[in-house]
Motif scaffolding. Structure first.
Motif, PDB file in Angstrom:
ATOM      1  N   ILE A  24       6.989  -1.527  10.581  1.00 44.77           N
ATOM      2  CA  ILE A  24       6.762  -0.131   9.906  1.00 44.77           C
ATOM      3  C   ILE A  24       5.523  -0.822   9.079  1.00 44.77           C
ATOM      4  O   ILE A  24       5.754  -1.650   8.013  1.00 44.77           O
ATOM      5  CB  ILE A  24       7.864   0.384   9.419  1.00 44.77           C
ATOM      6  CG1 ILE A  24       9.101   0.815  10.204  1.00 44.77           C
ATOM      7  CG2 ILE A  24       7.401   1.592   8.413  1.00 44.77           C
ATOM      8  CD1 ILE A  24      10.138   1.713   9.761  1.00 44.77           C
ATOM      9  N   VAL A  25       4.508   0.112   9.311  1.00 46.75           N
ATOM     10  CA  VAL A  25       3.421  -0.162   8.474  1.00 46.75           C
ATOM     11  C   VAL A  25       3.267   1.082   7.605  1.00 46.75           C
ATOM     12  O   VAL A  25       3.252   2.258   8.176  1.00 46.75           O
ATOM     13  CB  VAL A  25       2.185  -0.193   9.368  1.00 46.75           C
ATOM     14  CG1 VAL A  25       0.993   0.067   8.668  1.00 46.75           C
ATOM     15  CG2 VAL A  25       2.210  -1.336  10.041  1.00 46.75           C
ATOM     16  N   ILE A  26       3.448   0.936   6.192  1.00 45.06           N
ATOM     17  CA  ILE A  26       3.599   2.128   5.324  1.00 45.06           C
ATOM     18  C   ILE A  26       2.307   2.028   4.166  1.00 45.06           C
ATOM     19  O   ILE A  26       1.931   0.955   3.992  1.00 45.06           O
ATOM     20  CB  ILE A  26       4.873   2.150   4.650  1.00 45.06           C
ATOM     21  CG1 ILE A  26       4.992   3.528   4.021  1.00 45.06           C
ATOM     22  CG2 ILE A  26       4.922   1.089   3.819  1.00 45.06           C
ATOM     23  CD1 ILE A  26       6.201   4.182   3.587  1.00 45.06           C
ATOM     24  N   THR A  27       1.944   3.142   3.814  1.00 44.70           N
ATOM     25  CA  THR A  27       0.844   3.097   2.694  1.00 44.70           C
ATOM     26  C   THR A  27       1.511   3.123   1.284  1.00 44.70           C
ATOM     27  O   THR A  27       2.694   3.809   1.304  1.00 44.70           O
ATOM     28  CB  THR A  27       0.053   4.057   2.809  1.00 44.70           C
ATOM     29  OG1 THR A  27       0.510   5.438   2.743  1.00 44.70           O
ATOM     30  CG2 THR A  27      -0.922   3.936   4.020  1.00 44.70           C
ATOM     31  N   GLU A  28       1.012   2.612   0.359  1.00 45.74           N
ATOM     32  CA  GLU A  28       1.450   2.954  -0.937  1.00 45.74           C
ATOM     33  C   GLU A  28       0.192   3.025  -1.903  1.00 45.74           C
ATOM     34  O   GLU A  28      -0.826   2.559  -1.583  1.00 45.74           O
ATOM     35  CB  GLU A  28       2.367   1.792  -1.656  1.00 45.74           C
ATOM     36  CG  GLU A  28       1.712   0.489  -1.657  1.00 45.74           C
ATOM     37  CD  GLU A  28       2.441  -0.190  -2.491  1.00 45.74           C
ATOM     38  OE1 GLU A  28       3.704  -0.214  -2.353  1.00 45.74           O
ATOM     39  OE2 GLU A  28       1.968  -1.351  -3.170  1.00 45.74           O
ATOM     40  N   PRO A  29       0.266   3.716  -3.047  1.00 44.40           N
ATOM     41  CA  PRO A  29      -1.047   4.149  -3.967  1.00 44.40           C
ATOM     42  C   PRO A  29      -1.389   2.792  -4.747  1.00 44.40           C
ATOM     43  O   PRO A  29      -0.743   1.968  -4.683  1.00 44.40           O
ATOM     44  CB  PRO A  29      -0.355   5.294  -4.962  1.00 44.40           C
ATOM     45  CG  PRO A  29       1.092   5.123  -4.739  1.00 44.40           C
ATOM     46  CD  PRO A  29       1.497   4.730  -3.514  1.00 44.40           C
ATOM     47  N   TYR A  30      -2.640   2.864  -4.927  1.00 40.36           N
ATOM     48  CA  TYR A  30      -3.202   1.840  -5.570  1.00 40.36           C
ATOM     49  C   TYR A  30      -2.411   1.590  -7.128  1.00 40.36           C
ATOM     50  O   TYR A  30      -1.839   2.708  -7.604  1.00 40.36           O
ATOM     51  CB  TYR A  30      -4.732   2.134  -6.214  1.00 40.36           C
ATOM     52  CG  TYR A  30      -5.539   2.226  -5.047  1.00 40.36           C
ATOM     53  CD1 TYR A  30      -5.969   0.940  -4.449  1.00 40.36           C
ATOM     54  CD2 TYR A  30      -5.932   3.481  -4.471  1.00 40.36           C
ATOM     55  CE1 TYR A  30      -6.802   0.733  -3.322  1.00 40.36           C
ATOM     56  CE2 TYR A  30      -6.896   3.372  -3.380  1.00 40.36           C
ATOM     57  CZ  TYR A  30      -7.064   2.169  -2.501  1.00 40.36           C
ATOM     58  OH  TYR A  30      -7.912   2.091  -1.531  1.00 40.36           O
ATOM     59  N   PHE A  31      -2.335   0.455  -7.767  1.00 42.50           N
ATOM     60  CA  PHE A  31      -1.732   0.077  -8.881  1.00 42.50           C
ATOM     61  C   PHE A  31      -0.209   0.848  -8.751  1.00 42.50           C
ATOM     62  O   PHE A  31       0.283   1.205  -9.779  1.00 42.50           O
ATOM     63  CB  PHE A  31      -2.392   0.769 -10.123  1.00 42.50           C
ATOM     64  CG  PHE A  31      -3.740   0.524 -10.303  1.00 42.50           C
ATOM     65  CD1 PHE A  31      -4.107  -1.051 -10.113  1.00 42.50           C
ATOM     66  CD2 PHE A  31      -4.777   1.254  -9.984  1.00 42.50           C
ATOM     67  CE1 PHE A  31      -5.397  -1.497 -10.397  1.00 42.50           C
ATOM     68  CE2 PHE A  31      -6.205   0.664 -10.184  1.00 42.50           C
ATOM     69  CZ  PHE A  31      -6.555  -0.260 -10.325  1.00 42.50           C
ATOM     70  N   ASN A  32       0.314   0.664  -7.835  1.00 44.15           N
ATOM     71  CA  ASN A  32       1.699   1.258  -7.600  1.00 44.15           C
ATOM     72  C   ASN A  32       2.669   0.375  -8.438  1.00 44.15           C
ATOM     73  O   ASN A  32       2.561  -0.884  -8.838  1.00 44.15           O
ATOM     74  CB  ASN A  32       2.486   0.883  -6.329  1.00 44.15           C
ATOM     75  CG  ASN A  32       3.519   1.841  -5.766  1.00 44.15           C
ATOM     76  OD1 ASN A  32       3.812   2.357  -6.640  1.00 44.15           O
ATOM     77  ND2 ASN A  32       3.936   1.614  -4.650  1.00 44.15           N
ATOM     78  N   PHE A  33       3.690   0.954  -9.099  1.00 41.18           N
ATOM     79  CA  PHE A  33       4.414   0.579 -10.152  1.00 41.18           C
ATOM     80  C   PHE A  33       5.343  -0.436  -9.468  1.00 41.18           C
ATOM     81  O   PHE A  33       5.832  -0.261  -8.523  1.00 41.18           O
ATOM     82  CB  PHE A  33       5.277   1.624 -10.930  1.00 41.18           C
ATOM     83  CG  PHE A  33       4.535   2.792 -11.591  1.00 41.18           C
ATOM     84  CD1 PHE A  33       3.608   2.204 -12.576  1.00 41.18           C
ATOM     85  CD2 PHE A  33       4.490   4.104 -11.174  1.00 41.18           C
ATOM     86  CE1 PHE A  33       2.725   3.373 -13.262  1.00 41.18           C
ATOM     87  CE2 PHE A  33       3.745   5.081 -11.714  1.00 41.18           C
ATOM     88  CZ  PHE A  33       2.916   4.525 -12.730  1.00 41.18           C
ATOM     89  N   THR A  34       5.614  -1.500 -10.323  1.00 40.13           N
ATOM     90  CA  THR A  34       6.419  -2.724  -9.919  1.00 40.13           C
ATOM     91  C   THR A  34       7.712  -2.303  -9.359  1.00 40.13           C
ATOM     92  O   THR A  34       8.111  -2.618  -8.166  1.00 40.13           O
ATOM     93  CB  THR A  34       6.581  -3.809 -11.150  1.00 40.13           C
ATOM     94  OG1 THR A  34       5.639  -3.586 -12.055  1.00 40.13           O
ATOM     95  CG2 THR A  34       6.949  -5.147 -10.422  1.00 40.13           C
ATOM     96  N   SER A  35       8.737  -1.551  -9.989  1.00 40.89           N
ATOM     97  CA  SER A  35       9.876  -1.288  -9.382  1.00 40.89           C
ATOM     98  C   SER A  35       9.705  -0.267  -8.298  1.00 40.89           C
ATOM     99  O   SER A  35      10.777  -0.532  -7.203  1.00 40.89           O
ATOM    100  CB  SER A  35      10.509  -0.469 -10.508  1.00 40.89           C
ATOM    101  OG  SER A  35       9.942   0.796 -10.893  1.00 40.89           O
ATOM    102  N   ILE A  36       8.610   0.655  -8.037  1.00 46.58           N
ATOM    103  CA  ILE A  36       8.538   1.355  -6.565  1.00 46.58           C
ATOM    104  C   ILE A  36       8.098   0.326  -5.640  1.00 46.58           C
ATOM    105  O   ILE A  36       8.873   0.370  -4.600  1.00 46.58           O
ATOM    106  CB  ILE A  36       7.519   2.320  -6.929  1.00 46.58           C
ATOM    107  CG1 ILE A  36       7.523   3.252  -8.249  1.00 46.58           C
ATOM    108  CG2 ILE A  36       7.393   3.026  -5.490  1.00 46.58           C
ATOM    109  CD1 ILE A  36       6.719   4.467  -8.186  1.00 46.58           C
ATOM    110  N   GLN A  37       7.448  -0.509  -6.003  1.00 45.20           N
ATOM    111  CA  GLN A  37       6.981  -1.482  -4.964  1.00 45.20           C
ATOM    112  C   GLN A  37       8.340  -2.397  -4.406  1.00 45.20           C
ATOM    113  O   GLN A  37       8.307  -2.674  -3.101  1.00 45.20           O
ATOM    114  CB  GLN A  37       5.883  -2.645  -5.399  1.00 45.20           C
ATOM    115  CG  GLN A  37       4.664  -1.936  -5.368  1.00 45.20           C
ATOM    116  CD  GLN A  37       3.657  -3.114  -5.772  1.00 45.20           C
ATOM    117  OE1 GLN A  37       4.000  -4.226  -6.662  1.00 45.20           O
ATOM    118  NE2 GLN A  37       2.401  -3.163  -5.237  1.00 45.20           N
TER     119      GLN A  37
END
Ligand SMILES: Nc1ncnc2c1ncn2[C@@H]1O[C@H](COP(=O)(O)OP(=O)(O)OP(=O)(O)O)[C@@H](O)[C@H]1O
Ligand SMILES: [Mg+2]
Ligand SMILES: [Zn+2]
Ligand SMILES: [Zn+2]
Lengths: 154, 388
Positions: B93-106
Motif C-alpha cells: 500500500i502506497v499512501i500519502t501523508e502531509p509534510y511535517f507530519n507529527f511523530t505519533s501520527i507517523q
C-alpha cells in the motif's frame, strides 16, 4: 485578572462606545477560528437521546465489547485521541532545529493591506469608529450598526 | 504482488490499484437529518437522497490525521469487500501523508502501511517522468486544508523552501457560506450545497479591481452577476446557473425556485488564495509565497524552478487560476527568466498518478517496508526509507 469583553470609553450613547484593540483582535481570531469548523449545526444524532447510547458517536473512543478481527495496527486506536493543538505542542517545535510545521508557515505579505466593506464586499474607504470594521457608504454603515458592530458576538 | 495507491486527502481519498483507474471518494463520514439512524461512510454518500443540512465527520483537522476512529471506518470501507477487496498479504500500500507530519501520527501509520510519501513528492515524480530533461520543479498543492509550495530538485524535496499557506478549499467554502448567510440567505448548515455552488460559479479574477467595478454595475452591464438556482433535491437534483437569456435583472422569478444572487462573491472568495490578508490571515498569497520560496534556494537553481511550476490540488481548478499565477509570478521575476506554469489535466489525481508510476519503478520493491522489515526494525526502517 478578569478581562472585560467590551471596554467602554465614552458612554453618552451606544454609538460612541469603542472597542479596544484587544477586543477587536479577539473578534478577528474567533472569526478565523470559525472558518476551520466542520459543521455549524448540531449532530443530527445528538437529538436522539435514547439512541445515542447504541449508535457509535464519533467522539466516543470505543464500541461495545464485541470481538473484532484483529488487524495490523489495531492497537493504535486507543493511543491517539489527541487533537491538532495537543499534537503540535507535543512536537515541541519551538526548540527544534531546521524547517518544521511552524517555520514553514508563509510570512506576511509585503503588499499593502486591502480593505473591503464588511457588508457588501466592495472596496471600502471608511472605518467604523466603534469596532474598526470597514464600510463603503452610509447605507452599508447603517446595516452594519443594525446587524453587527457592537451587537456581534460572532 | 499488487500495489494499491492511496492519496489520503483530508477531503477525498484518491485510490486505485496501480494497474487500474483511480477513484475519488470522500474521506469522511456523514449524517443526514433524513436518515437519523445511520452514519454513512465514504462512498455511501450516494445513498443520501437529500444532502441538505449534511453533517460531516472528518478524520483530519488542519490537514493532519487526528480522528483515527473515523479514518479506520473509511479505510475498512475502502479496503474491504464493498470496494477494493484488499488482500493484505499480497498487496503493497502506497499512501500519502502531509509534510511535517507529527511523530505519533507517523508511527501509527508505519504500523499498517508499506510505503509513504507526501502527495507533493508523488506529483514531482510524475512531473519528472514526463519532463525528464528538467532538474527542478516547484509543486503547488492547493487542497482542502491548506496550500503547500514545495521545491524539488532531482526528485528530492528542498526542505528549506517548503512554504504553507493556511488557506484551502475548506476555508473558502466556510467563508463563502459566511458572507452569503450575512448578505442574503442563511446557509451556514449547507456546507455540501454551498461547496457545490463554489465549484460551479467561483473563478479567479485576472483584474480584481476591474471586476469589482463591473460587479457594481446595474442590469446587463453587470457581466459578473449570476443567479444560481439552488437544488431542492426533489425536482431540482443539482443546482445550476440561470442561463444569461433567462436572467431577470430584478431578481424576481415566477417559479418557486430558490435563487442565490452572486456578484463579487464569485471572485472575492478564490481571491483568498492570492491575498489571504483580505480576510485577516496575515500570510503571503500563492504567487508571492512561491517567489519568496524560490529566493530562499541556491541562486543557480532559481531559474529552473520558475520554469517548472506545477499546479495540483482541487483549488487549482478554479477558472483563471493558472493564468493568474503565471501573471503574478511573471511580474515578480526578472525578465530574463523563463516562467512556465503547468496545469495538469487532472490536478486532483496528479499525485495519485505519480504514485502509480513510482510503483512501476524497477526499484520499487526495495523502497517498500514489508511486514517482516517492520517487525524486525520498527520505525527506524520507515524513517530511513520514507522521504516524505
Ligand atoms: N472544480 C473545482 N473548482 C474549485 N474547487 C474545487 C473544484 N473541485 C474540487 N475543488 C475543491 O478542492 C478541495 C479538495 O481538493 P483536494 O482533493 O486536492 O484536497 P485533499 O487532497 O482532499 O485535501 P488535503 O490535500 O488538504 O489533505 C475541496 O475544497 C473542493 O471544494
Ligand atoms: Mg491533497
Ligand atoms: Zn458596502
Ligand atoms: Zn462597527
Amino acid at each position: 485578572m478578569v478581562e472585560k469583553k467590551i471596554v467602554v470609553r465614552s458612554q453618552d450613547t451606544n454609538q460612541h462606545r469603542v472597542l479596544d484593540r484587544a477586543t477587536r483582535q479577539r473578534r478577528l481570531t474567533r472569526q478565523l477560528e470559525a472558518l476551520e469548523k466542520d459543521n455549524f449545526q448540531d449532530d443530527p444524532h445528538a437529538s436522539l437521546p435514547q439512541l445515542a447510547k447504541r449508535l457509535p458517536q464519533f467522539d466516543e473512543s470505543h464500541e461495545s465489547g464485541k470481538k473484532r478481527k484483529k488487524t495490523r495496527g489495531d492497537h493504535f486506536k486507543q493511543r491517539f485521541r489527541k487533537n491538532f493543538q495537543a499534537l503540535l505542542e507535543e512536537e515541541n517545535l519551538s526548540v527544534s532545529e531546521g524547517p518544521n510545521y511552524l517555520s514553514a508557515c508563509a510570512e506576511s505579505s509585503k503588499l499593502p493591506q486591502r480593505h473591503f466593506c464588511a457588508v457588501c464586499g466592495f472596496p471600502s474607504n471608511y472605518t467604523c469608529v466603534s469596532c474598526g470594521a470597514r464600510y463603503c457608504c452610509v447605507r452599508c454603515l447603517g446595516t452594519h450598526h443594525e446587524t453587527r458592530c457592537l451587537k456581534w458576538t460572532v | 504482488m499488487t500495489t494499491l495507491v492511496l492519496d489520503n486527502g483530508a477531503y477525498t481519498a484518491k485510490i486505485g490499484y496501480s494497474h487500474e483507474k483511480v477513484s475519488v471518494i470522500p474521506n469522511c463520514q456523514f449524517r443526514s437529518k433524513t436518515s437519523r439512524l445511520k452514519t454513512f461512510t465514504a462512498s455511501q454518500l450516494d445513498e443520501i437522497k437529500d444532502p441538505s443540512g449534511l453533517f460531516y465527520i472528518l478524520p483530519f483537522q488542519k490537514g493532519y490525521l487526528v480522528n483515527w476512529d473515523v479514518q479506520r471506518k473509511v479505510w475498512d470501507h475502502l479496503f474491504g469487500k464493498e470496494m477494493f477487496k484488499v488482500d493484505f498479504a499480497d498487496t503493497s500500500i502506497v499512501i500519502t501523508e502531509p509534510y511535517f507530519n507529527f511523530t505519533s501520527i507517523q508511527e501509527s501509520m508505519n504500523e499498517i502501511l508499506n510505503f509513504k510519501r507526501s502527495s507533493g513528492s508523488l506529483s514531482a515524480h510524475r512531473y519528472f517522468q514526463e519532463n525528464s530533461s528538467e532538474l527542478c520543479c516547484i509543486v503547488v498543492d492547493s487542497g482542502f486544508s491548506f496550500t503547500h509550495i514545495v521545491p524539488y530538485c532531482r526528485g528530492k524535496k528542498m526542505k528549506d523552501g517548503i512554504c504553507r499557506l493556511n488557506v484551502g478549499g475548506k476555508l473558502l467554502t466556510n467563508h463563502f457560506k459566511e458572507i452569503i448567510s450575512y448578505r442574503q440567505l442563511h446557509v451556514m448548515d449547507e456546507t455540501y450545497v454551498l461547496n457545490q455552488v463554489k465549484e460551479d460559479v467561483c473563478y479567479v479574477s485576472q483584474d480584481f479591481y476591474k471586476d469589482m467595478e463591473i460587479a457594481q454595475l446595474k442590469g446587463e452591464d453587470n457581466t459578473v452577476m449570476r443567479d444560481y438556482v439552488l437544488p431542492d433535491f426533489s425536482a431540482i437534483k443539482k443546482g445550476f446557473c440561470k442561463p444569461p437569456e433567462e436572467m431577470n435583472f430584478t431578481g424576481k422569478y415566477k417559479s418557486g425556485e430558490q435563487i442565490l444572487r452572486l456578484s463579487n462573491e464569485r471572485f472575492a472568495v478564490p481571491e483568498m488564495l492570492f491575498h489571504p490578508s483580505d480576510i485577516g490571515i496575515q500570510e503571503m498569497g500563492i504567487p508571492e509565497a512561491l517567489v519568496n520560496s524560490v529566493h530562499n534556494l541556491p541562486e543557480e537553481m532559481q531559474p529552473h524552478f520558475f520554469k517548472n511550476i506545477v499546479l495540483t490540488g482541487g483549488n487549482t481548478l478554479f477558472p483563471g487560476f493558472r493564468d493568474r499565477v503565471y501573471k503574478e509570478v511573471r511580474s515578480l521575476t526578472p525578465t530574463d527568466f523563463d516562467v512556465s506554469v503547468v496545469q495538469p489535466n487532472n490536478p486532483i489525481c496528479y499525485s495519485w498518478e505519480g504514485g502509480k508510476l513510482l510503483s512501476e519503478n524497477p526499484d520499487f520493491d526495495e523502497m517498500v517496508v514489508t511486514r517482516e522489515d517492520y517487525e524486525e526494525n520498527g520505525h527506524f526502517i520507515c524513517e530511513e526509507k520514507f522521504d516524505i
